[in-house]
Design a protein around this motif. Structure first.
Motif, PDB file in Angstrom:
ATOM      1  N   LEU A 368     -39.827 -42.865 -48.875  1.00  0.00           N
ATOM      2  CA  LEU A 368     -39.848 -42.573 -47.443  1.00  0.00           C
ATOM      3  C   LEU A 368     -38.447 -42.193 -46.955  1.00  0.00           C
ATOM      4  N   ILE A 369     -37.442 -42.917 -47.421  1.00  0.00           N
ATOM      5  CA  ILE A 369     -36.056 -42.616 -47.058  1.00  0.00           C
ATOM      6  C   ILE A 369     -35.700 -41.193 -47.498  1.00  0.00           C
ATOM      7  N   LEU A 370     -36.176 -40.826 -48.659  1.00  0.00           N
ATOM      8  CA  LEU A 370     -35.940 -39.478 -49.182  1.00  0.00           C
ATOM      9  C   LEU A 370     -36.620 -38.446 -48.293  1.00  0.00           C
ATOM     10  N   ALA A 371     -37.856 -38.742 -47.877  1.00  0.00           N
ATOM     11  CA  ALA A 371     -38.608 -37.819 -47.021  1.00  0.00           C
ATOM     12  C   ALA A 371     -37.954 -37.658 -45.653  1.00  0.00           C
ATOM     13  N   LEU A 372     -37.316 -38.715 -45.164  1.00  0.00           N
ATOM     14  CA  LEU A 372     -36.647 -38.664 -43.864  1.00  0.00           C
ATOM     15  C   LEU A 372     -35.280 -37.973 -43.940  1.00  0.00           C
TER      16      LEU A 372
END
Length: 416
Positions: A368-372
């Motif tokens: 999720l951090i990567l997607a954000l």
């Protein structure tokens, strides 16, 4: 379930017999043995006054006294420490009551729609177990803290007992080593390991925080030069006490230390907590401005644990925003927390701040951090804080293994 959890006393408050029995049944599956029920808020208050419970399940919709009032009474009279809030209402309403309970000083292990699922209970009990272990450790540390004196700290410095461990900061894309954060550690010869929170707080109280800061900063700079001999160069992050910002000579002194080792200030990230300028604002901002003018990078640490907002962020000439694990931990299972995290990342980008997600402990949160499009990550999922001698070995061997493991997981996720 271990012995610690078996000794827990649990109270389930719900006017519905079916729902009450459902929660009790799930608790029994997790081998909790002391489980009691209450039919409404009034009944719960009576039972809570008779004996201390470790965990209280609270239904929001009840006759006589609803869950909202019960939460306030529990907090006001210190009748229990940890609660789980349940309701058939909208999740945002349940979460808002949870926020109220936390602001009142309660540990909210979860806010769930009824009926609570076994997976949610498992996660909540895991939190409670960690909390109980932390409390036990805190009690021991508090006893140590009570024995700490100013001379203890000065001896720890002069005898070089207080040292630094280092935790890597990696790029989200490619997991390249961008920097390390220096974290203070103290293995006392008689008292054993002493928590950084304890000895740093004591150093602040006894007026020796400046001496401790410059001592540790010198160790960090010396270590950075040593690492360069291995052909590696990365940013060094170092934490400043909020009290240090009132020292008008701080910027000059730190600059002199960096110059002594022939390092550039732009290789150093000085971290301050988001509440660091809540005291003497003008003096703190003056110190931070001087540090930025000299070329140092500034990071706002632990963002998400206090009440900082865009206006307060604009006061600090920061270059980096560190998102505390309270915003990041298990964010994939918390839609509203995810929305808050997303807006915070966007705010940071609008302010041209590098974003760092702290406390990454699982694959899902990292995805999720990567997607954000967060810039950097830091956490136990990649590496724990380590001694300086271990970092080069970790960089040579372990980092490649972590990258490989992550690629394999991502491929598996894409297939599914």
């Amino acid at each position: 379930m271990d012995g610690l959890m078996k000794t827990l006393k649990v109270l389930v408050v719900d006017d519905s017999l079916v729902q009450r029995n459902h929660v009790i049944s799930l608790c029994q599956k997790h081998e909790l043995e002391s489980i009691h029920g209450a039919t409404d808020g009034v009944d719960a208050i009576e039972k809570l006054k008779e004996q201390q419970f470790d965990l209280v399940f609270i239904d929001l919709e009840m006759p006589k006294m609803d869950g909202v009032e019960l939460v306030r009474r529990i907090a006001a009279d210190n009748l229990a420490q940890s609660v789980i809030i349940l309701s058939s209402k909208d999740p945002s309403l349940i979460l808002s009551i949870g926020t109220m309970a936390e602001s009142d000083g309660l540990n909210v292990l979860g806010t769930f729609q009824k009926p609570i699922q076994n997976s949610d209970l498992f996660a909540s009990l895991k939190q409670l177990r960690a909390l109980k272990s932390k409390e036990s450790k805190s009690d021991k540390e508090h006893k140590i803290y009570n024995r700490l004196t100013k001379q203890n700290i000065l001896d720890g410095i002069s005898n070089e007992q207080i040292t630094l461990f280092y935790q890597p900061k990696l790029t989200t894309k490619g997991l390249l080593l961008k920097g390390v954060e220096a974290l203070a550690r103290w293995q006392h010869p008689k008292l054993g390991p002493i928590s950084p929170v304890e000895f740093i707080t004591a150093a602040e109280q006894f007026g020796v925080i400046s001496k401790l800061t410059h001592y540790l900063f010198n160790i960090a700079l010396e270590q950075k030069v040593s690492w360069q001999q291995y052909g590696v160069n990365f940013h060094l992050s170092f934490n400043l006490s909020p009290l240090s910002l009132s020292d008008k000579g701080l910027a000059e002194n730190i600059s002199a230390q960096v110059a002594h080792y022939h390092l550039s200030p732009n290789e150093i990230v000085l971290e301050i907590t988001e509440n660091a300028i809540s005291g003497e604002v003008s003096t703190a901002i003056e110190t931070l401005a001087k540090l930025r003018l000299k070329g140092f990078n500034l990071a706002i640490d632990d963002y998400g644990t206090g009440f900082a907002n865009a206006q307060q962020l604009s006061r600090v000439p920061a270059t980096e925003l560190k998102l505390d694990r309270v915003l990041v931990d298990n964010v994939t299972t918390k839609p509203q927390q995810r929305a808050i995290l997303k807006s915070t990342v966007n705010l940071a980008k609008d302010l041209n701040l590098t974003t760092v997600a702290e406390g990454i402990e699982n694959f899902d949160d990292f995805q999720l951090i990567l997607a954000l499009k967060v810039d950097l990550v830091q956490g136990y999922y990649f590496a724990k804080p380590m001694a300086s001698t271990e970092l080069i070995e970790w960089l040579k061997f372990d980092l490649a293994k972590i990258r490989k493991k992550l690629r394999e997981k991502q491929k598996l996720e894409n297939k599914q």
